[in-house]
Write a protein that holds these residues in place. Structure first.
Motif, PDB file in Angstrom:
ATOM      1  N   UNK A   1      25.906 -12.330  21.564  1.00 40.85           N
ATOM      2  CA  UNK A   1      26.662 -13.519  21.153  1.00 40.85           C
ATOM      3  C   UNK A   1      27.553 -14.011  22.287  1.00 40.85           C
ATOM      4  N   UNK A   2      28.257 -13.070  22.921  1.00 40.98           N
ATOM      5  CA  UNK A   2      29.154 -13.443  24.011  1.00 40.98           C
ATOM      6  C   UNK A   2      28.368 -13.911  25.233  1.00 40.98           C
ATOM      7  N   UNK A   3      27.203 -13.340  25.434  1.00 38.35           N
ATOM      8  CA  UNK A   3      26.341 -13.743  26.555  1.00 38.35           C
ATOM      9  C   UNK A   3      25.975 -15.221  26.433  1.00 38.35           C
ATOM     10  N   UNK A   4      25.676 -15.635  25.206  1.00 33.97           N
ATOM     11  CA  UNK A   4      25.320 -17.038  24.973  1.00 33.97           C
ATOM     12  C   UNK A   4      26.521 -17.963  25.162  1.00 33.97           C
ATOM     13  N   UNK A   5      27.718 -17.446  24.882  1.00 34.71           N
ATOM     14  CA  UNK A   5      28.928 -18.269  24.991  1.00 34.71           C
ATOM     15  C   UNK A   5      29.464 -18.356  26.417  1.00 34.71           C
ATOM     16  N   UNK A   6      28.896 -17.573  27.325  1.00 39.01           N
ATOM     17  CA  UNK A   6      29.352 -17.604  28.722  1.00 39.01           C
ATOM     18  C   UNK A   6      28.264 -18.141  29.643  1.00 39.01           C
TER      19      UNK A   6
END
Length: 286
Positions: free
Chosen positions: A213-218
């Motif tokens: 999830x965080x990978x997609x947001x960064x």
């Protein structure tokens, strides 16, 4: 898993106590029993080393997660574009590490486990009631050991190939309870793999989902700060649970390793004592 490993340690400790209570010295053991015990103990030590190696890998992977959490620390300020790129790269490295860097020692556990399974049978004890009690107990310990170790290897290696359906004869009062437990646990694990699950450990899966999830947001595309902050917080919480779980399980594996090692050393020590006595008696007669 920590509770299962703790239970296994208690069982192996109980065997040592049983041998003492039976007043059945090693000198009265059949050679086959000693060979089996020593051979099995070596296999168990190898499995423990493989477990420790894989748990260490999981723990080291946490360093990348901790770096991401440090870079995206909202308590200081909102992360810059450069920090988002660094976090994105580290998360990508973590994902690749999870896929490609599984411990090679864990892969060899399958053949070790097969060796334990191949020697799973009741040894006969001639004219010795104490020997019969000991053999029945050792059989039960071996069943529990293979069952727990196979589920551990399946969970850590993300493969159901090592799962073994053990057959316990009806003459053991605990056979029905064990067969039910084995069927439930192994059945659930196999079901997870059939459903496409590639990660069995809940704590690892939680970190993996948060990292995705965080990978997609960064990814460099503008996202709401609140959504990013929430994702960082979730990753921190899941990473903390994984770290605590790995630490506890590693400790239990270490305890089990020492129990097996001390039992092996005690047996070898007891074997040396009669030999030394024979040598001393021989010297007296010379």
């Amino acid at each position: 898993m920590s509770c299962a490993m703790e239970s296994l340690s208690e069982t192996h400790t109980d065997i040592k106590t049983l041998i003492t209570d039976l007043q059945f010295p090693v000198s009265d053991w059949d050679d086959k029993w000693m060979d089996m015990y020593l051979d099995d103990s070596v296999k168990l030590l190898d499995i423990c080393i493989a477990f420790s190696s894989e748990l260490s890998r999981l723990d080291q992977g946490q360093l990348l997660i901790q770096y991401v959490l440090h870079v995206l620390d909202f308590s200081r300020s909102s992360p810059s574009a450069e920090q988002l790129v660094r976090a994105h790269t580290s998360l990508d490295d973590w994902r690749l590490q999870q896929i490609n860097s599984r411990s090679t020692k864990l892969g060899s556990c399958s053949s070790v486990l097969q060796g334990l399974h191949a020697s799973l049978h009741m040894e006969k004890s001639r004219n010795s009631s104490k020997g019969k009690v000991l053999m029945r107990a050792l059989f039960g310990v071996k069943v529990q050991t293979i069952f727990i170790c196979s589920t551990f290897i399946a969970a850590l290696s993300c493969s159901s190939k090592v799962l073994t359906d053990l057959v316990v004869p009806d003459k053991f009062l605990w056979s029905e309870a064990f067969n039910d437990l084995q069927g439930t646990v192994i059945g659930e694990i196999r079901k997870l793999f059939l459903c496409g699950r590639v990660i069995i450990l809940k704590e690892v899966e939680a970190v993996d989902k948060c990292a995705e999830k965080l990978y997609a947001l960064t990814d460099g595309v503008g996202h709401e700060a609140d959504l990013l902050r929430e994702s960082v917080s979730e990753l921190g919480d899941s990473a903390e649970k994984l770290s605590s779980g790995v630490e506890l399980l590693s400790k239990q594996v270490g305890v089990f390793f020492q129990i097996v090692l001390s039992g092996r050393d005690a047996l070898l020590s007891n074997l040396r004592v009669p030999d030394m006595k024979q040598e001393n008696n021989l010297e007296k007669h010379l």
